[in-house]
Design a protein around this motif. Structure first.
Motif, PDB file in Angstrom:
ATOM      1  N   PHE A 156     -10.401  35.457  15.563  1.00  0.00           N
ATOM      2  CA  PHE A 156     -11.218  36.468  16.213  1.00  0.00           C
ATOM      3  C   PHE A 156     -10.997  37.806  15.523  1.00  0.00           C
ATOM      4  O   PHE A 156      -9.871  38.132  15.152  1.00  0.00           O
ATOM      5  CB  PHE A 156     -10.837  36.589  17.697  1.00  0.00           C
ATOM      6  N   VAL A 157     -12.068  38.571  15.353  1.00  0.00           N
ATOM      7  CA  VAL A 157     -11.939  39.890  14.749  1.00  0.00           C
ATOM      8  C   VAL A 157     -13.000  40.790  15.363  1.00  0.00           C
ATOM      9  O   VAL A 157     -14.071  40.328  15.781  1.00  0.00           O
ATOM     10  CB  VAL A 157     -12.098  39.813  13.209  1.00  0.00           C
ATOM     11  N   GLN A 158     -12.674  42.066  15.417  1.00  0.00           N
ATOM     12  CA  GLN A 158     -13.675  43.030  15.912  1.00  0.00           C
ATOM     13  C   GLN A 158     -14.525  43.512  14.751  1.00  0.00           C
ATOM     14  O   GLN A 158     -14.052  43.600  13.598  1.00  0.00           O
ATOM     15  CB  GLN A 158     -12.977  44.202  16.582  1.00  0.00           C
ATOM     16  N   GLU A 159     -15.751  43.818  15.098  1.00  0.00           N
ATOM     17  CA  GLU A 159     -16.695  44.343  14.106  1.00  0.00           C
ATOM     18  C   GLU A 159     -16.046  45.497  13.347  1.00  0.00           C
ATOM     19  O   GLU A 159     -15.301  46.301  13.935  1.00  0.00           O
ATOM     20  CB  GLU A 159     -17.936  44.835  14.853  1.00  0.00           C
ATOM     21  N   LYS A 160     -16.292  45.550  12.035  1.00  0.00           N
ATOM     22  CA  LYS A 160     -15.836  46.603  11.133  1.00  0.00           C
ATOM     23  C   LYS A 160     -14.372  46.454  10.718  1.00  0.00           C
ATOM     24  O   LYS A 160     -13.928  47.190   9.833  1.00  0.00           O
ATOM     25  CB  LYS A 160     -16.069  48.011  11.714  1.00  0.00           C
ATOM     26  N   GLU A 161     -13.645  45.506  11.309  1.00  0.00           N
ATOM     27  CA  GLU A 161     -12.284  45.284  10.862  1.00  0.00           C
ATOM     28  C   GLU A 161     -12.270  44.249   9.743  1.00  0.00           C
ATOM     29  O   GLU A 161     -13.225  43.506   9.555  1.00  0.00           O
ATOM     30  CB  GLU A 161     -11.422  44.813  12.030  1.00  0.00           C
TER      31      GLU A 161
ATOM     32  N   SER B 238     -19.943  35.743  11.884  1.00  0.00           N
ATOM     33  CA  SER B 238     -19.506  34.670  12.785  1.00  0.00           C
ATOM     34  C   SER B 238     -20.035  33.339  12.281  1.00  0.00           C
ATOM     35  O   SER B 238     -21.257  33.145  12.164  1.00  0.00           O
ATOM     36  CB  SER B 238     -20.022  34.927  14.209  1.00  0.00           C
TER      37      SER B 238
ATOM     38  N   VAL C 177     -16.793  37.143  15.380  1.00  0.00           N
ATOM     39  CA  VAL C 177     -16.764  38.596  15.268  1.00  0.00           C
ATOM     40  C   VAL C 177     -17.348  39.185  16.541  1.00  0.00           C
ATOM     41  O   VAL C 177     -18.486  38.859  16.912  1.00  0.00           O
ATOM     42  CB  VAL C 177     -17.566  39.090  14.046  1.00  0.00           C
ATOM     43  N   SER C 178     -16.567  40.027  17.192  1.00  0.00           N
ATOM     44  CA  SER C 178     -17.031  40.614  18.460  1.00  0.00           C
ATOM     45  C   SER C 178     -17.404  42.081  18.261  1.00  0.00           C
ATOM     46  O   SER C 178     -16.858  42.757  17.388  1.00  0.00           O
ATOM     47  CB  SER C 178     -15.942  40.505  19.521  1.00  0.00           C
ATOM     48  N   PRO C 179     -18.351  42.575  19.102  1.00  0.00           N
ATOM     49  CA  PRO C 179     -18.781  43.975  18.953  1.00  0.00           C
ATOM     50  C   PRO C 179     -17.678  44.952  19.341  1.00  0.00           C
ATOM     51  O   PRO C 179     -16.766  44.606  20.092  1.00  0.00           O
ATOM     52  CB  PRO C 179     -19.972  44.091  19.928  1.00  0.00           C
TER      53      PRO C 179
ATOM     54  N   SER D 252     -15.940  43.528   8.834  1.00  0.00           N
ATOM     55  CA  SER D 252     -16.652  42.380   9.427  1.00  0.00           C
ATOM     56  C   SER D 252     -17.929  42.811  10.130  1.00  0.00           C
ATOM     57  O   SER D 252     -17.996  43.890  10.734  1.00  0.00           O
ATOM     58  CB  SER D 252     -15.732  41.688  10.435  1.00  0.00           C
TER      59      SER D 252
END
Lengths: 116, 113
Positions: free
Chosen positions: A12-17, A87, A114-116, A82
């Motif tokens: 799992f990763v957050q957007e832009k990371e 995703s 990828v989460s917002p 990201s």
């Protein structure tokens, strides 16, 4: 035996990371290559990046880079900044020689969300 | 330029039925491949064709036959389908020689009941 191991079933990763997807390989060949493919939910396999065993510099393609550590037999994929569209399932694969012919051996894949 | 095309996209068979999966590429590639993808197992090579007129077995050839009809087309045949052959099948092609990248078709989802 020639084998690819992907130990992360899901990431799992957050957007832009940035995110790193792990891949280790096993081969006794001196000449080989590592690929990363992306498989979105629509099912097609999309080529991302390639690294040859004799390439001295790590391969890069836009936001994708391959962190190639030959001594550790690892070929990790790094995705910078990201995006939601990243995703997907990601597969590491190795080019191997068999009876004079090049073939690909695939790992079991990592699902990236990828989460917002 | 369509790349690699596969037909059909979906198929349901009864145990014992036969069918042929079609694959064609318009990139003038020498080498073509058939893979199957099962949950949790990645892609496994069924058969490959290094060049027109040659075919060879991959990791999991049992229950399948192939034909390299010409440079463009590479078909996969299931003579007597079994539930264990339920899978997603991908065809791929590559230029061969020192060009290693494989280009994949969209896949065929096959269910055998």
């Amino acid at each position: 035996a020639q084998k690819i191991t992907q130990t992360q079933p899901g990431m799992f990763v957050q957007e832009k990371e940035a995110v790193t997807l792990d891949c280790t390989y096993d081969t006794s060949d001196q000449s080989y290559g590592l690929f990363w493919y992306k498989q979105p939910s629509s099912g097609e396999m999309i080529f991302l990046i390639y690294q040859g065993s004799y390439d001295e510099q790590n391969a890069t393609e836009g936001r994708y880079s391959l962190n190639f550590q030959k001594a550790r037999k690892s070929a990790n994929l790094v995705i910078s900044a990201s995006q939601l569209g990243d995703s997907a399932m990601y597969f590491c694969a190795m080019r191997v020689m068999n009876t004079g012919f090049q073939k690909l051996v695939f790992g079991t894949g990592t699902r990236l969300l990828v989460s917002p | 330029n369509a790349g690699v095309t596969q037909t059909p996209k979906f198929q349901v068979l009864k145990t014992g039925q036969s069918m042929t999966l079609q694959c064609a590429q318009d990139m003038n590639h020498n080498s073509m491949y058939w893979y199957r993808q099962d949950p949790g197992m990645g892609l496994r090579l069924i058969y490959y064709s290094a060049s027109e007129g040659t075919t060879d077995k991959g990791e999991v050839p049992n229950g399948y036959n192939v034909s390299r009809l010409n440079k463009r087309e590479f078909s996969l045949r299931l003579e007597s389908a079994a539930p264990s052959q339920t899978s997603v099948y991908f065809c791929a092609s590559s230029p061969g020689g020192t060009s290693y990248e494989q280009y994949f078709g969209p896949g065929t989802r096959l269910t055998v009941t």
